[in-house]
Design a protein around this motif. Structure first.
Motif, PDB file in Angstrom:
ATOM      1  N   GLN A 202       4.609  -0.253  11.097  1.00  0.00           N
ATOM      2  CA  GLN A 202       3.334  -0.895  10.776  1.00  0.00           C
ATOM      3  C   GLN A 202       2.551  -1.242  12.038  1.00  0.00           C
ATOM      4  OE1 GLN A 202       1.222  -1.280   8.737  1.00  0.00           O
ATOM      5  NE2 GLN A 202       0.197  -3.253   8.804  1.00  0.00           N
ATOM      6  N   GLN A 203       3.213  -1.809  13.026  1.00  0.00           N
ATOM      7  CA  GLN A 203       2.538  -2.161  14.275  1.00  0.00           C
ATOM      8  C   GLN A 203       2.076  -0.919  15.019  1.00  0.00           C
ATOM      9  OE1 GLN A 203       1.956  -5.375  14.943  1.00  0.00           O
ATOM     10  NE2 GLN A 203       0.751  -4.865  16.756  1.00  0.00           N
ATOM     11  N   ALA A 204       2.895   0.125  14.998  1.00  0.00           N
ATOM     12  CA  ALA A 204       2.537   1.369  15.676  1.00  0.00           C
ATOM     13  C   ALA A 204       1.313   2.021  15.030  1.00  0.00           C
ATOM     14  CB  ALA A 204       3.718   2.337  15.666  1.00  0.00           C
ATOM     15  N   THR A 217       6.766   6.492  -1.614  1.00  0.00           N
ATOM     16  CA  THR A 217       5.480   6.043  -2.150  1.00  0.00           C
ATOM     17  C   THR A 217       5.437   4.533  -2.367  1.00  0.00           C
ATOM     18  OG1 THR A 217       6.208   6.455  -4.423  1.00  0.00           O
ATOM     19  CG2 THR A 217       5.075   8.254  -3.296  1.00  0.00           C
ATOM     20  N   LEU A 218       6.545   3.951  -2.831  1.00  0.00           N
ATOM     21  CA  LEU A 218       6.562   2.501  -3.035  1.00  0.00           C
ATOM     22  C   LEU A 218       7.076   1.768  -1.798  1.00  0.00           C
ATOM     23  CD1 LEU A 218       5.892   0.318  -5.100  1.00  0.00           C
ATOM     24  CD2 LEU A 218       8.248   0.443  -5.919  1.00  0.00           C
ATOM     25  N   GLY A 219       7.954   2.403  -1.032  1.00  0.00           N
ATOM     26  CA  GLY A 219       8.470   1.764   0.174  1.00  0.00           C
ATOM     27  C   GLY A 219       7.365   1.445   1.165  1.00  0.00           C
ATOM     28  N   GLY A 220       6.420   2.363   1.334  1.00  0.00           N
ATOM     29  CA  GLY A 220       5.305   2.126   2.249  1.00  0.00           C
ATOM     30  C   GLY A 220       4.409   1.001   1.778  1.00  0.00           C
ATOM     31  N   TYR A 221       4.242   0.897   0.456  1.00  0.00           N
ATOM     32  CA  TYR A 221       3.461  -0.215  -0.093  1.00  0.00           C
ATOM     33  C   TYR A 221       4.152  -1.538   0.198  1.00  0.00           C
ATOM     34  CZ  TYR A 221       1.616  -3.512  -3.514  1.00  0.00           C
ATOM     35  OH  TYR A 221       1.084  -4.640  -4.103  1.00  0.00           O
ATOM     36  N   LYS A 222       5.467  -1.595  -0.043  1.00  0.00           N
ATOM     37  CA  LYS A 222       6.210  -2.824   0.188  1.00  0.00           C
ATOM     38  C   LYS A 222       6.158  -3.241   1.656  1.00  0.00           C
ATOM     39  CE  LYS A 222       7.936  -3.984  -3.830  1.00  0.00           C
ATOM     40  NZ  LYS A 222       7.690  -5.328  -4.425  1.00  0.00           N
ATOM     41  N   ALA A 223       6.106  -2.261   2.551  1.00  0.00           N
ATOM     42  CA  ALA A 223       6.035  -2.564   3.984  1.00  0.00           C
ATOM     43  C   ALA A 223       4.606  -2.797   4.458  1.00  0.00           C
ATOM     44  CB  ALA A 223       6.652  -1.413   4.779  1.00  0.00           C
ATOM     45  N   GLU A 227      -2.212  -1.506   5.303  1.00  0.00           N
ATOM     46  CA  GLU A 227      -3.098  -2.333   6.127  1.00  0.00           C
ATOM     47  C   GLU A 227      -3.649  -1.561   7.322  1.00  0.00           C
ATOM     48  OE1 GLU A 227      -0.938  -5.837   7.189  1.00  0.00           O
ATOM     49  OE2 GLU A 227      -1.080  -6.731   5.180  1.00  0.00           O
ATOM     50  N   SER A 228      -2.934  -0.539   7.755  1.00  0.00           N
ATOM     51  CA  SER A 228      -3.383   0.255   8.905  1.00  0.00           C
ATOM     52  C   SER A 228      -3.577   1.727   8.562  1.00  0.00           C
ATOM     53  CB  SER A 228      -2.375   0.141  10.056  1.00  0.00           C
ATOM     54  OG  SER A 228      -2.210  -1.202  10.447  1.00  0.00           O
TER      55      SER A 228
END
Length: 354
Positions: A202-204, A217-223, A227-228
């Motif tokens: 996320q920071q990267a 698909t859901l893992g990225g949403y949870k993380a 936002e970026s």
């Protein structure tokens, strides 16, 4: 059938059930405590299935005889690739790890989930079961662990900072990948695969260190990657294969009754994970884009790309020209022959290490 005969049958049936319960009571499971390392802790797979399985279902089903402590590997300061190394050393009893993370230690870990080989989760399930006996043999001999379960996450898809209309737009892009197979796939299109721990992505993305990243698909949403990363390309690249295994020395010391109990229970967990990921694949897309209701929280507003016929053709081209040949070379002649005899027959492909 007269009433007298029915009565005698009923008595015999009740007596049989009683004897079964009596036998079970006479031979209860011995007290056993299991130290478990779970998969990625932010996922619904861990929170809704894996953690409750060990902390509630196992004790309940064993009448309190078998209990477990569990913690996800990411909350232990681990990055993923080292999970089975530590399991082999006996630092814990049972662990779940993503197989792509371990492909650097042994390319055979990519065998069931090569980028581009399974266009649907149904095909991925068939591929997984076809190769399972080979993994069981290899893990026991080389890793000194007992394979207990194999499953997936949702489709592994692209989250990107800037719009990509298709795979051809990956040229020049720096993409976070998890495993050699995904990196080969990205490199086929002129991009660069970047190895990075899940918690750093996320920071990267926010800082522009990477342009895109691949996850479920859901893992990225949870993380909260949305936002970026503002653009979601939903073409399944692969399925985030995971393996659950036990330290072999620990397993071999367990009483036969406990082994049988755990195998039967883990079989139900495995089925539940597969079913969850079938349900949650489209849910993850909905949660990231707002194109349908999201039951996991407020929907994000990522832009959803359309998967074209050209992308489907390019995915297969990447598999045939880059992913499969490179993997076969890394895995070697014997490994490739075993893949051809199992997975190859499911997907009608043959790999060559030369």
């Amino acid at each position: 059938m007269n009433s007298s005969l029915r009565g005698r049958i009923a008595v015999v049936a009740v007596a049989s059930v009683g004897l079964a319960f009596a036998a079970q009571a006479a031979d209860p499971l011995p007290k056993t405590t299991v130290n478990v390392v779970g998969n990625l802790g932010i996922t619904t797979q861990y929170k809704d299935l894996e953690a409750p399985f060990w902390t509630h279902k196992i004790p309940d089903a064993s009448g309190g005889a078998v209990t477990a402590k569990i913690k996800p590997w990411n909350e232990m300061g681990l990055k993923g690739p080292e999970v089975f190394r530590l399991l082999r050393q006996g630092l814990f009893d049972i662990a779940t790890a993503q197989m792509g993370h371990m492909a650097g230690d042994a390319p055979i870990n990519d065998a069931t989930d090569l980028a581009g080989v399974s266009p649907t989760i149904e095909v991925f399930s068939q591929v997984t079961q076809a190769f399972r006996p080979e993994l069981e043999r290899y893990y026991e001999k080389e890793f000194k662990v007992k394979l207990l379960g194999l499953w997936s996450f949702q489709a592994q898809v692209l989250y990107c900072r800037e719009q990509i209309r298709g795979l051809a737009d990956l040229k020049g892009k720096r993409v976070r990948t998890s495993g050699a197979s995904q990196s080969d796939f990205i490199e086929h299109f002129g991009g660069s695969g970047v190895s990075m721990a899940f918690g750093e992505v996320q920071q990267a993305l926010a800082n522009g260190v990477i342009d895109c990243a691949i996850t479920g698909t859901l893992g990225g949403y949870k993380a909260k990657w949305f936002e970026s990363a503002k653009f979601l390309h939903p073409l399944p690249i692969n399925w985030g294969s995971s393996a659950q295994a036990a330290n072999l020395a620990f397993w071999n010391k367990l009483p036969a009754g406990v082994q049988s109990f755990l195998l039967a229970q883990i079989k139900t967990l495995e089925a539940d994970v597969w079913e969850q990921n079938r349900r949650e694949n489209d849910l993850g897309i909905a949660c990231n884009t707002g194109t349908a209701p999201c039951s996991e929280g407020p929907a994000a507003r990522m832009t959803l790309s359309t998967v074209s016929e050209s992308d489907l053709a390019l995915r297969k081209e990447a598999l045939l020209k880059t992913v499969l040949p490179r993997w076969a070379k890394r895995c070697g002649t014997d490994c490739t022959a075993r893949w051809n005899a199992t997975v190859g027959k499911v997907v009608n492909l043959q790999a060559s290490p030369n």
